[in-house]
Design an enzyme around this catalytic site. Structure first.
Site, PDB file in Angstrom:
ATOM      1  N   ARG A   1    -115.557 -39.671  57.383  1.00  0.00           N
ATOM      2  CA  ARG A   1    -115.675 -40.699  58.428  1.00  0.00           C
ATOM      3  C   ARG A   1    -116.952 -40.487  59.253  1.00  0.00           C
ATOM      4  NH1 ARG A   1    -110.644 -43.447  59.831  1.00  0.00           N
ATOM      5  NH2 ARG A   1    -111.119 -43.431  62.046  1.00  0.00           N
TER       6      ARG A   1
ATOM      7  N   CYS B   1    -104.605 -47.607  69.359  1.00  0.00           N
ATOM      8  CA  CYS B   1    -104.308 -48.926  68.788  1.00  0.00           C
ATOM      9  C   CYS B   1    -102.829 -48.922  68.380  1.00  0.00           C
ATOM     10  CB  CYS B   1    -105.244 -49.289  67.646  1.00  0.00           C
ATOM     11  SG  CYS B   1    -105.299 -48.108  66.316  1.00  0.00           S
TER      12      CYS B   1
HETATM   13  N1  SAM Z   1    -113.078 -44.113  68.222  1.00  0.00           N
HETATM   14  C1  SAM Z   1    -113.237 -44.449  66.824  1.00  0.00           C
HETATM   15  C2  SAM Z   1    -113.947 -45.791  66.708  1.00  0.00           C
HETATM   16  O1  SAM Z   1    -113.878 -46.613  67.623  1.00  0.00           O
HETATM   17  O2  SAM Z   1    -114.579 -46.036  65.689  1.00  0.00           O
HETATM   18  C3  SAM Z   1    -111.915 -44.441  66.095  1.00  0.00           C
HETATM   19  C4  SAM Z   1    -111.209 -43.115  66.221  1.00  0.00           C
HETATM   20  S1  SAM Z   1    -109.773 -42.951  65.238  1.00  0.00           S
HETATM   21  C5  SAM Z   1    -108.590 -43.814  66.134  1.00  0.00           C
HETATM   22  C6  SAM Z   1    -109.332 -41.286  65.518  1.00  0.00           C
HETATM   23  C7  SAM Z   1    -110.314 -40.277  64.955  1.00  0.00           C
HETATM   24  O3  SAM Z   1    -109.943 -38.998  65.453  1.00  0.00           O
HETATM   25  C8  SAM Z   1    -110.300 -40.133  63.440  1.00  0.00           C
HETATM   26  O4  SAM Z   1    -111.582 -40.380  62.930  1.00  0.00           O
HETATM   27  C9  SAM Z   1    -109.909 -38.672  63.198  1.00  0.00           C
HETATM   28  O5  SAM Z   1    -110.609 -38.074  62.118  1.00  0.00           O
HETATM   29  C10 SAM Z   1    -110.317 -38.028  64.509  1.00  0.00           C
HETATM   30  N2  SAM Z   1    -109.627 -36.783  64.877  1.00  0.00           N
HETATM   31  C11 SAM Z   1    -108.324 -36.440  64.694  1.00  0.00           C
HETATM   32  N3  SAM Z   1    -108.070 -35.231  65.228  1.00  0.00           N
HETATM   33  C12 SAM Z   1    -109.227 -34.808  65.807  1.00  0.00           C
HETATM   34  C13 SAM Z   1    -109.610 -33.631  66.526  1.00  0.00           C
HETATM   35  N4  SAM Z   1    -108.727 -32.652  66.773  1.00  0.00           N
HETATM   36  N5  SAM Z   1    -110.891 -33.523  66.953  1.00  0.00           N
HETATM   37  C14 SAM Z   1    -111.785 -34.507  66.714  1.00  0.00           C
HETATM   38  N6  SAM Z   1    -111.480 -35.639  66.026  1.00  0.00           N
HETATM   39  C15 SAM Z   1    -110.221 -35.773  65.579  1.00  0.00           C
END
Ligand code: SAM
Length: 303
Positions: A138, A227
């Protein structure tokens, strides 16, 4: 749970990327390209559009609204990074956090980066934007997206936000944090089966991220969003966080927004297909108490 058909009938939203163009220039380009501009929307009903009609959104000034089937994936404005394909509700967090140009900002769970590019646009690419994500794939997508959007103030890190040290010198000036952690995504997709165990584990992760964000020493404001439509991931997480962090309070958001957080957290916003004509969403803005709000302590004069 949001039904697929309701989502299919939602307007299409695009955010004008002000790092590359202006709303006026994007509107002019679209008019020359055969779209018919209907002006600024003033009611939710104005977002029900036919074929080539489009309007400027009533709540978010940089958002343009099109009819449900409009596809911009092959459009010049999208390919050149002048517009970002982003649901209206997902434009709320950066808009509400509103970090000034020159500030130091963290996007804690950032990929694929639509909110990061929105933050950079608000900051006019000035200052520092630290963006973290755990998922390398990602993050790679995010680099492409940010390049196309002309973002230059970012520092991307493949890192667990929970392991970022709030006391590290490089984050000493961080005043703003956008936290959009993994959630059940129940606002955007149809989910079958029981969610309870997953919700409990997500809520505990979300609360840990929130508490961690509030530990950055210079923090002024943190915006929390999901979301998801489930209160377990939204109001309940925020409520628990405020109980554990009495130095922070909620900022009342957009008085004219039609859907509020569940009682008593009505300072927060919710979004849904029926009430805001967007995907399901939740957003809360937390602010550190300003000591100067308290009445000054009177020191008795001697003599
Ligand atoms: N804010 C983003 C956007 O608007 O494009 C979408 C974010 S998505 C809802 C959540 C993200 O959190 C995912 O890409 C996931 O890989 C990341 N994630 C999950 N646990 C995490 C952690 N402990 N530290 C950093 N990122 C994390």
């Amino acid at each position: 749970v949001v039904q697929r058909s309701a989502v299919d009938h939602l307007p299409r939203y695009v955010r004008v990327n002000t790092l590359k163009t202006t709303v006026e220039d994007a509107v002019d380009y679209l008019k020359r390209d055969g779209f018919s501009y209907q002006g600024q929307a003033s009611r939710l009903e104005d977002l029900t559009l036919k074929e080539k009609d489009f309007v400027r959104d009533l709540h978010l000034p940089e958002v343009l609204v099109f009819s449900p089937k409009t596809d911009f994936h092959d459009h010049f404005l999208y390919k050149a990074g002048h517009v970002i394909l982003q649901d209206k509700a997902s434009c709320l967090p950066a808009y509400l956090l509103n970090p000034p140009p020159g500030s130091h900002v963290i996007d804690a769970c950032a990929a694929p980066g639509n909110k990061t590019s929105h933050l950079a646009a608000i900051m006019k690419n000035k200052g520092k934007l630290f963006a973290f994500d755990l998922d390398a794939k990602r993050l790679a997508t995010m680099s492409t997206l940010l390049l196309r959007a002309g973002v230059t103030c970012q520092q991307l890190a493949h890192q667990d936000f929970l392991k970022v040290d709030p006391d590290s010198l490089q984050y000493k000036d961080v005043e703003y944090i956008l936290l959009d952690p993994s959630c059940s995504g129940s606002g955007t997709v149809t989910i079958a089966g029981s969610l309870l165990a997953r919700l409990t584990s997500l809520a505990s992760f979300q609360l840990r991220c929130l508490n961690h964000g509030l530990r950055f020493p210079c923090l002024k404001r943190l915006v929390y969003s999901t979301c998801s439509i489930h209160s377990q991931e939204n109001e309940e997480v925020v409520k628990a966080c405020l109980q554990q962090n009495p130095g922070f309070r909620l900022v009342p958001l957009l008085a004219k927004w039609p859907e509020r957080g569940l009682e008593p957290l009505t300072q927060c916003l919710r979004a849904s297909t029926s009430k805001t004509r967007s995907h399901g969403f939740f957003v809360a803005l937390l602010e550190k108490h300003n000591r100067s709000f308290y009445p000054p302590v009177e020191i008795p004069l001697k003599g």
